[in-house]
Write a protein that holds these residues in place. Structure first.
Motif, PDB file in Angstrom:
ATOM      1  N   ASP A   1       0.867  -1.182   0.000  1.00 45.42           N
ATOM      2  CA  ASP A   1       0.000   0.000   0.000  1.00 45.42           C
ATOM      3  C   ASP A   1       0.909   1.239   0.000  1.00 45.42           C
ATOM      4  O   ASP A   1       1.530   1.561   1.017  1.00 45.42           O
ATOM      5  CB  ASP A   1      -0.892  -0.033   1.240  1.00 45.42           C
ATOM      6  CG  ASP A   1      -1.795   1.186   1.324  1.00 45.42           C
ATOM      7  OD1 ASP A   1      -2.142   1.733   0.260  1.00 45.42           O
ATOM      8  OD2 ASP A   1      -2.132   1.591   2.456  1.00 45.42           O
ATOM      9  N   ALA A   2       0.983   1.906  -1.162  1.00 43.36           N
ATOM     10  CA  ALA A   2       1.916   3.029  -1.308  1.00 43.36           C
ATOM     11  C   ALA A   2       1.571   4.173  -0.358  1.00 43.36           C
ATOM     12  O   ALA A   2       2.460   4.901   0.094  1.00 43.36           O
ATOM     13  CB  ALA A   2       1.907   3.517  -2.751  1.00 43.36           C
ATOM     14  N   ALA A   3       0.293   4.330  -0.049  1.00 42.82           N
ATOM     15  CA  ALA A   3      -0.118   5.442   0.812  1.00 42.82           C
ATOM     16  C   ALA A   3       0.457   5.295   2.221  1.00 42.82           C
ATOM     17  O   ALA A   3       0.985   6.248   2.798  1.00 42.82           O
ATOM     18  CB  ALA A   3      -1.643   5.515   0.855  1.00 42.82           C
ATOM     19  N   SER A   4       0.379   4.069   2.758  1.00 41.33           N
ATOM     20  CA  SER A   4       0.866   3.868   4.126  1.00 41.33           C
ATOM     21  C   SER A   4       2.308   3.376   4.160  1.00 41.33           C
ATOM     22  O   SER A   4       2.965   3.408   5.198  1.00 41.33           O
ATOM     23  CB  SER A   4      -0.032   2.856   4.848  1.00 41.33           C
ATOM     24  OG  SER A   4       0.130   1.581   4.265  1.00 41.33           O
TER      25      SER A   4
END
Ligand code: ASP
Length: 170
Positions: free
Chosen positions: A18-21
């Motif tokens: 998950d690139a966001a987290s």
């Protein structure tokens, strides 16, 4: 044609980056990608995407839902494979066994599997374990088992040995 129900519940096997987290998360249905790469002649697989959770986050209701879903799926399939996080896999395994025994419905094999490393990682054990489970469900006697890492263990009495990173008999 053997009719196999494949119930997915999440776990490490289904974690994706998950690139966001900046971490791994249970967000996408990676099992469909895995299945598309397997030669599964002689079986018809029905996918049941039940939930996508790290099993450490499962509640007693989740384990009961998994048991009920397996029970239901056995009615019109020759066997069931459950993909599950390894940390609480034995809780669901025991719940499925208890329900099927109580309902006198332990007439076909139910195979739990998962992985220690996500399918997305290069050194994943996911395809091996899924393949072993899909073969085991075709040849084992009625019962509830975990199949992965080149071994098959029957419930009840299976535990996860965290130090070794594998399932063992208690
Ligand atoms: N914590 C993860 C889970 O139980 C570990 C695993 O999948 O092996 O979902």
């Amino acid at each position: 044609m053997k009719r196999i129900a494949l119930i997915s519940t999440g776990g490490t096997i289904e974690k994706t980056y998950d690139a966001a987290s900046g971490g791994l998360a249970n967000r996408e249905a990676v099992l469909d990608v895995m299945l598309a790469n397997l030669d599964l002649r002689g079986v018809r697989v029905s996918r049941i995407a039940l939930m996508n959770k790290d099993s450490l986050d499962m509640t007693p209701d989740d384990h009961a839902l998994i048991a009920a879903t397996v029970h239901h799926a056995l009615r019109d399939h020759d066997g069931v494979v459950v993909v599950h996080g390894t940390d609480r896999l034995t809780v669901s395994g025991e719940a499925v066994l208890a329900r099927l025994l109580h309902e006198e419905a332990l007439t076909k094999p139910v195979i739990f599997t998962g992985s220690m490393r996500p399918y997305e990682l290069r050194d994943t054990d996911a395809p091996q374990n899924l393949t072993e489970a899909l073969l085991a469900v075709q040849i084992l006697a009625p019962g509830v088992y975990v199949a992965m890492q080149n071994q098959v263990l029957a419930f009840p009495g299976v535990t996860k040995d965290r130090a070794q990173g594998m399932f063992v008999r208690a």
